[in-house]
Design a protein around this motif. Structure first.
Motif, PDB file in Angstrom:
ATOM      1  N   GLU A 161       0.824  -1.230   0.000  1.00 35.88           N
ATOM      2  CA  GLU A 161       0.000   0.000   0.000  1.00 35.88           C
ATOM      3  C   GLU A 161       0.849   1.267   0.000  1.00 35.88           C
ATOM      4  O   GLU A 161       0.344   2.358  -0.288  1.00 35.88           O
ATOM      5  CB  GLU A 161      -0.888   0.086   1.261  1.00 35.88           C
ATOM      6  CG  GLU A 161      -1.911  -1.006   1.417  1.00 35.88           C
ATOM      7  CD  GLU A 161      -1.364  -2.207   2.178  1.00 35.88           C
ATOM      8  OE1 GLU A 161      -0.159  -2.531   2.028  1.00 35.88           O
ATOM      9  OE2 GLU A 161      -2.154  -2.820   2.909  1.00 35.88           O
ATOM     10  N   ILE A 162       2.120   1.186   0.377  1.00 33.08           N
ATOM     11  CA  ILE A 162       2.954   2.392   0.501  1.00 33.08           C
ATOM     12  C   ILE A 162       3.995   2.397  -0.620  1.00 33.08           C
ATOM     13  O   ILE A 162       4.912   1.573  -0.638  1.00 33.08           O
ATOM     14  CB  ILE A 162       3.631   2.460   1.893  1.00 33.08           C
ATOM     15  CG1 ILE A 162       2.557   2.485   2.993  1.00 33.08           C
ATOM     16  CG2 ILE A 162       4.553   3.666   1.992  1.00 33.08           C
ATOM     17  CD1 ILE A 162       3.104   2.579   4.411  1.00 33.08           C
ATOM     18  N   ASP A 163       3.842   3.323  -1.581  1.00 32.39           N
ATOM     19  CA  ASP A 163       4.798   3.373  -2.698  1.00 32.39           C
ATOM     20  C   ASP A 163       6.081   4.106  -2.269  1.00 32.39           C
ATOM     21  O   ASP A 163       6.151   4.668  -1.170  1.00 32.39           O
ATOM     22  CB  ASP A 163       4.152   4.008  -3.946  1.00 32.39           C
ATOM     23  CG  ASP A 163       3.690   5.443  -3.700  1.00 32.39           C
ATOM     24  OD1 ASP A 163       4.287   6.136  -2.854  1.00 32.39           O
ATOM     25  OD2 ASP A 163       2.716   5.872  -4.352  1.00 32.39           O
ATOM     26  N   ASN A 164       7.070   4.110  -3.170  1.00 35.72           N
ATOM     27  CA  ASN A 164       8.380   4.665  -2.798  1.00 35.72           C
ATOM     28  C   ASN A 164       8.324   6.165  -2.510  1.00 35.72           C
ATOM     29  O   ASN A 164       9.006   6.662  -1.614  1.00 35.72           O
ATOM     30  CB  ASN A 164       9.406   4.406  -3.901  1.00 35.72           C
ATOM     31  CG  ASN A 164       9.818   2.942  -3.948  1.00 35.72           C
ATOM     32  OD1 ASN A 164       9.662   2.221  -2.961  1.00 35.72           O
ATOM     33  ND2 ASN A 164      10.326   2.510  -5.100  1.00 35.72           N
ATOM     34  N   VAL A 165       7.527   6.884  -3.287  1.00 36.62           N
ATOM     35  CA  VAL A 165       7.455   8.342  -3.079  1.00 36.62           C
ATOM     36  C   VAL A 165       6.841   8.644  -1.705  1.00 36.62           C
ATOM     37  O   VAL A 165       7.364   9.458  -0.934  1.00 36.62           O
ATOM     38  CB  VAL A 165       6.659   9.008  -4.227  1.00 36.62           C
ATOM     39  CG1 VAL A 165       6.310  10.446  -3.900  1.00 36.62           C
ATOM     40  CG2 VAL A 165       7.475   8.949  -5.522  1.00 36.62           C
ATOM     41  N   THR A 166       5.763   7.964  -1.382  1.00 35.88           N
ATOM     42  CA  THR A 166       5.145   8.144  -0.059  1.00 35.88           C
ATOM     43  C   THR A 166       6.147   7.775   1.036  1.00 35.88           C
ATOM     44  O   THR A 166       6.316   8.501   2.025  1.00 35.88           O
ATOM     45  CB  THR A 166       3.878   7.264   0.060  1.00 35.88           C
ATOM     46  OG1 THR A 166       3.015   7.587  -1.018  1.00 35.88           O
ATOM     47  CG2 THR A 166       3.178   7.468   1.385  1.00 35.88           C
TER      48      THR A 166
END
Ligand SMILES: NC(=O)c1ccc[n+]([C@@H]2O[C@H](COP(=O)([O-])OP(=O)(O)OC[C@H]3O[C@@H](n4cnc5c(N)ncnc54)[C@H](OP(=O)(O)O)[C@@H]3O)[C@@H](O)[C@H]2O)c1
Length: 328
Positions: free
Chosen positions: A115-120
């Motif tokens: 659910e958590i991408d690299n940018v986030t």
């Protein structure tokens, strides 16, 4: 590989996109292929030389997220292909996330859910761990309290305000402009004070029936120090955790007595993530709240790695809100 380095401390023009030798992980390190790097105020302090830096030329960046490429012989907690985020510095590492690859101590890694991408992740890790330790550790905020957060529309600020709201506290936030007021109000702030234009302590007293607040979270430093002390209730706590406007002035400890037996601490993330167990406990709460959507990570500025200087200029000019991330 490409990396943003400073060759002599100075302004944003001191940052250069260099071709540097590939890095190789040591026995307890991993090689991370960075997908994104967080831009933090500490990067500005290191670039200008206000905070001491280990080596010149220096690859900047304390916060990163990406995929593990390879692991050292003694690493057992992660494997190639895992997606992770991390903060450099607290675990014996130097800065170095403004780069295509970084060698990171395995015990500094946080495993990321889908659910958590690299940018986030690059926006939330250093700032989110900071918000977590401030609100849970440096001063455990309780439901029903009214608290004061300076630079409420900034990266750490927006996380702190949302977190405090989640706990059930009422949040007074300070900001530098009308546009920033709107952003802070949309992320957990109940009341806004524009500190350039209003008397902060007088407004805080008016909003708290003359009592003041039990805690002030202050990372602005020089410009807000006095107002922070004047905003506290009897036996209140000033948590100073940054100096965006310059260092706090010298202070006579005795003055805390007539002002109401106040408490003051100067807090730093590394002291609240001293062991792997402590890091995992704090990161566990952070990742859970972000993966569930209970706390949002407003990455409101993004630049490609090569344009890191533009990100620094914007942060320095107080032209950003929320998180600033470099995509790699
Ligand atoms: N001790 C720790 O563990 C720790 C960890 C992380 C971050 N920090 C500190 O927390 C603070 C926030 O970090 P961040 O990365 O999230 O940055 P940020 O809050 O997004 O940006 C800094 C903000 O500070 C305000 N500010 C006030 N006076 C300023 C000045 N003279 N120059 C520049 N900005 C000024 C500005 O907001 P307005 O325009 O609204 O005033 C600016 O947007 C920084 O001081 C940082 O060093 C400390």
């Amino acid at each position: 590989m490409k990396a943003i380095r400073v060759h002599a401390v100075g302004g944003p023009e001191a940052m250069r996109l260099d071709d540097v030798e590939a890095v190789t992980p040591g026995p307890v390190e991993v090689l991370v292929r960075n997908g994104a790097a967080g831009v933090n105020f500490i990067d500005l302090h290191q670039r200008t030389g206000r905070y001491p830096v280990p080596d010149i030329p220096l690859t900047l960046g304390m916060e990163g997220a990406g995929t593990i490429e390879s692991v050292g012989d003694q690493v057992t907690n992660v494997k190639p292909g895992d997606r992770v985020s991390y903060v450099m510095g607290g675990h014996g590492a130097k800065p170095g996330t403004y780069a295509e690859y970084a060698c990171v101590p395995a015990d500094a890694l946080i495993l990321l859910p889908a659910e958590i991408d690299n940018v986030t992740a690059a926006g939330m890790t250093l700032k989110g761990l900071t918000a977590q330790y401030l609100i849970r550790g440096a001063y455990p905020v309780q439901k029903g309290q009214t608290i004061l957060v300076h630079a409420a529309a900034g990266g750490v600020g927006l996380l702190l305000c949302q977190w405090a709201r989640l706990i059930g506290a009422r949040v007074i936030g300070t900001v530098g402009s009308e546009a920033k007021a709107e952003v802070a109000l949309a992320h957990g702030c109940d009341h806004i004070i524009q500190y350039g234009r209003e008397d902060v302590a007088a407004r805080v007293r008016a909003l708290t029936g003359g009592e003041g607040v039990p805690v002030v979270f202050d990372a602005v430093g020089k410009d807000t120090f006095e107002a922070s002390l004047d905003s506290l209730m009897v036996r209140g706590t000033l948590v100073s955790f940054g100096t965006a406007s310059g260092p706090t002035p010298p202070f006579n400890l005795f003055e805390l007595n007539p002002r109401g037996s106040l408490y003051v601490t100067s807090a730093g993330l590394a002291w609240f993530t001293r062991s792997r167990a402590e890091l995992l406990e704090r990161a566990g709460e952070l990742v859970g709240l972000i993966a569930s959507g209970a706390i949002k990570v407003p990455v409101r500025q993004q630049w490609p790695l090569a344009e890191a200087a533009s990100a620094h200029k914007a942060l320095e000019a107080r032209a950003t809100t929320g998180m600033t991330v470099l995509t790699i």
